[in-house]
Design a protein around this motif. Sequence first.
Motif, PDB file in Angstrom:
ATOM      1  N   ILE A   1       0.796  -1.203   0.042  1.00  0.00           N
ATOM      2  CA  ILE A   1       0.090  -0.032   0.012  1.00  0.00           C
ATOM      3  C   ILE A   1       0.825   1.116   0.029  1.00  0.00           C
ATOM      4  O   ILE A   1       1.938   1.179   0.707  1.00  0.00           O
ATOM      5  CB  ILE A   1      -0.966   0.101   1.466  1.00  0.00           C
ATOM      6  CG1 ILE A   1      -1.935   1.227   1.085  1.00  0.00           C
ATOM      7  CG2 ILE A   1      -0.135   0.167   2.592  1.00  0.00           C
ATOM      8  CD1 ILE A   1      -3.156   1.367   2.268  1.00  0.00           C
ATOM      9  N   THR A   2       0.434   2.143  -0.557  1.00  0.00           N
ATOM     10  CA  THR A   2       1.230   3.519  -0.689  1.00  0.00           C
ATOM     11  C   THR A   2       0.240   4.582  -0.577  1.00  0.00           C
ATOM     12  O   THR A   2      -1.089   4.502  -1.101  1.00  0.00           O
ATOM     13  CB  THR A   2       1.871   3.924  -1.736  1.00  0.00           C
ATOM     14  OG1 THR A   2       2.557   4.950  -1.829  1.00  0.00           O
ATOM     15  CG2 THR A   2       1.170   3.839  -3.010  1.00  0.00           C
ATOM     16  N   VAL A   3       0.236   5.651   0.408  1.00  0.00           N
ATOM     17  CA  VAL A   3      -0.697   6.623   0.926  1.00  0.00           C
ATOM     18  C   VAL A   3      -0.374   7.921   0.595  1.00  0.00           C
ATOM     19  O   VAL A   3       0.711   8.399   0.849  1.00  0.00           O
ATOM     20  CB  VAL A   3      -1.029   6.415   2.348  1.00  0.00           C
ATOM     21  CG1 VAL A   3      -2.242   7.337   2.712  1.00  0.00           C
ATOM     22  CG2 VAL A   3      -1.406   4.955   2.782  1.00  0.00           C
ATOM     23  N   GLN A   4      -1.314   8.533  -0.068  1.00  0.00           N
ATOM     24  CA  GLN A   4      -1.162  10.003  -0.373  1.00  0.00           C
ATOM     25  C   GLN A   4      -2.559  10.887  -0.095  1.00  0.00           C
ATOM     26  O   GLN A   4      -3.557  10.422  -0.582  1.00  0.00           O
ATOM     27  CB  GLN A   4      -0.993  10.161  -1.879  1.00  0.00           C
ATOM     28  CG  GLN A   4       0.620  10.091  -2.295  1.00  0.00           C
ATOM     29  CD  GLN A   4       1.084  10.708  -3.614  1.00  0.00           C
ATOM     30  OE1 GLN A   4       0.090  10.339  -4.508  1.00  0.00           O
ATOM     31  NE2 GLN A   4       1.952  11.238  -3.720  1.00  0.00           N
ATOM     32  N   GLY A   5      -2.401  11.722   0.862  1.00  0.00           N
ATOM     33  CA  GLY A   5      -3.658  12.451   1.201  1.00  0.00           C
ATOM     34  C   GLY A   5      -4.468  11.704   1.749  1.00  0.00           C
ATOM     35  O   GLY A   5      -5.907  11.947   1.405  1.00  0.00           O
ATOM     36  N   GLY A   6      -4.539  10.624   2.632  1.00  0.00           N
ATOM     37  CA  GLY A   6      -5.527   9.725   3.313  1.00  0.00           C
ATOM     38  C   GLY A   6      -6.161   8.814   1.985  1.00  0.00           C
ATOM     39  O   GLY A   6      -7.065   7.860   2.671  1.00  0.00           O
ATOM     40  N   ILE A   7      -5.522   8.800   1.089  1.00  0.00           N
ATOM     41  CA  ILE A   7      -5.994   7.640   0.120  1.00  0.00           C
ATOM     42  C   ILE A   7      -4.832   6.682  -0.279  1.00  0.00           C
ATOM     43  O   ILE A   7      -3.796   6.989  -0.686  1.00  0.00           O
ATOM     44  CB  ILE A   7      -6.321   8.427  -1.221  1.00  0.00           C
ATOM     45  CG1 ILE A   7      -7.152   9.663  -1.424  1.00  0.00           C
ATOM     46  CG2 ILE A   7      -7.133   7.402  -2.153  1.00  0.00           C
ATOM     47  CD1 ILE A   7      -8.832   9.321  -0.520  1.00  0.00           C
ATOM     48  N   GLY A   8      -4.998   5.457  -0.206  1.00  0.00           N
ATOM     49  CA  GLY A   8      -4.288   4.332  -0.201  1.00  0.00           C
ATOM     50  C   GLY A   8      -4.344   3.712  -1.389  1.00  0.00           C
ATOM     51  O   GLY A   8      -5.483   3.399  -1.774  1.00  0.00           O
ATOM     52  N   THR A   9      -3.400   3.432  -2.194  1.00  0.00           N
ATOM     53  CA  THR A   9      -3.452   2.730  -3.514  1.00  0.00           C
ATOM     54  C   THR A   9      -2.781   1.134  -3.046  1.00  0.00           C
ATOM     55  O   THR A   9      -1.698   1.053  -2.424  1.00  0.00           O
ATOM     56  CB  THR A   9      -2.582   3.230  -4.515  1.00  0.00           C
ATOM     57  OG1 THR A   9      -2.891   4.527  -4.773  1.00  0.00           O
ATOM     58  CG2 THR A   9      -2.557   2.362  -5.957  1.00  0.00           C
ATOM     59  N   VAL A  10      -3.513   0.224  -3.440  1.00  0.00           N
ATOM     60  CA  VAL A  10      -3.221  -1.323  -2.939  1.00  0.00           C
ATOM     61  C   VAL A  10      -3.067  -1.996  -4.124  1.00  0.00           C
ATOM     62  O   VAL A  10      -3.758  -2.234  -4.975  1.00  0.00           O
ATOM     63  CB  VAL A  10      -4.273  -1.960  -2.056  1.00  0.00           C
ATOM     64  CG1 VAL A  10      -4.124  -3.140  -1.674  1.00  0.00           C
ATOM     65  CG2 VAL A  10      -4.885  -0.922  -0.903  1.00  0.00           C
TER      66      VAL A  10
END
Lengths: 368, 134
Positions: B21-30
């Motif tokens: 997972i990587t998180v930017q601005g409270g949004i995680g990409t999985v």
Amino acid sequence: MPPAAGPLKTTPLVRLFRDMGARLVDFAGWELPVQFSSVIEEHLAVRSRAGLFDVSHMGEIEIRGGAAMDLVQMVTCNDAARLGPGQAQYTVLTTEKGTFVDDILVYRRGDREFLLVVNASNTDKDFAWIAAHAKGDVEVVNASARWAQLALQGPKAETILQGLLTAPLAGLRPFRFIETEVQGTRSIVSRTGYTGEDGFEIYLPPQAAADLYQALLRAGAPHGLLPCGLGARDTLRLEARMLLYGNDVDETTTVLEAGLDGIVRLEKGPFIGRESLRREKDGGPGRLLMGFEMIDPGVPRHGYPVRVGGEASGQVTSGTVGPSVKKSIGLAYFPVPAARTGTRFAVNIRGRDAQAMIVPTPFYRRPH
Amino acid sequence: MSKGDGIYPDDLKYTKEHEWITVQGGIGTVGITHYAQSELGDIVYVEVPAAGAPVVGGEEFGTVESVKAVSEIFAPVSGEVLEVNPRLAAHPETVNKDPYGDGWLLKIRLADPKELDALMSAAQYRKYIEEEAN
């Protein structure tokens, strides 16, 4: 398939496979490659060019003597009397009920000599079954340890193999074989296979197998041949609607239910299971193995429950995404009223009912 | 070369079930890791919940299927599914080709960013795979 107790059996090529970086798995007690590069790449190589399989785990049973033909006729449902020397036949070792002891290939090597090629996991059972029915002048030998087997499959197979042989292959028709020298080793070369493609199966002594395997890889490289594993073998055979013992057929399914009417030769004379199969043919089997494709997204897998008209009707026996047909496909048994093209039904994919439809088979037929 | 060798970007967090997972601005990409896609082989089908569905950290939320096997995927953190990778319906093999890029599975609005602290760094994950492989 339950894991075998004790160490896994290996073919003469296992060391080579480890060096090649193949992914090896336990298959019916044998350590065999499931893939070398990618199942899909290997599958497509066989369809468009060529692929090389090690199938040395298959069993070989030799039957010879004056009563050899009688024994083969008694234990199988196809008509071995139709075979001349140099001809082979797909057939079934039948039980009294007309079910599968095994599905096999019979090679007639001479007037009094046959070679039976059987599924690895059934070799001991088949040998005991055949030996128990032997009468008169006949010898039955489990010769599995004396034979390695390579399968070269695909449209380029003839070109690739011809370079290693002096005997001409062009005139060798499907289900015919020759006994000839391959790289100086006496071998059986048959125009058979289990992929739906043209191709050859080569039977030879185990000590010669690694040399031939490497020679075929070298000869095939310019033609795009790939070494192939069990993964591609399974997707290829399913697209061609070739059956897998233990999944699609076993001792509970009859030859007629499996849709193999063409190899049930009731007229040939007595054989084990003949009366059961005669009754079943007269009345019609109660269920039939049919091919289907998914309408809803999802991949059908062996064992997934099937419901027709809301009624539980059985399970998926084989299923996958066919790399050539690019669809989710499978086989399942259906009660006869439902067993026809166009029937819609549900496959339960891990708790979710997904719609599917019975379609004509084979799913894939080679264009040439 | 051991099975642990491969590409494990430092800016991702990893799970023991081989998701990243990587998180930017409270949004995680999985997505699933290089190791996971390589162990599975040819991926032919991906099933994940639709946008709007809740997911719970550590719990199964979908499946990735290869030609031969079905593998469950687990949510790295809790939250709500915002978007599913639209490419994967027609081209699931993208997960094999580019597991950290075009082969991402879904985007999640994180319920509690503190859950990220329980996940592994790239170095920890690499060590974990080496141990698991042996």
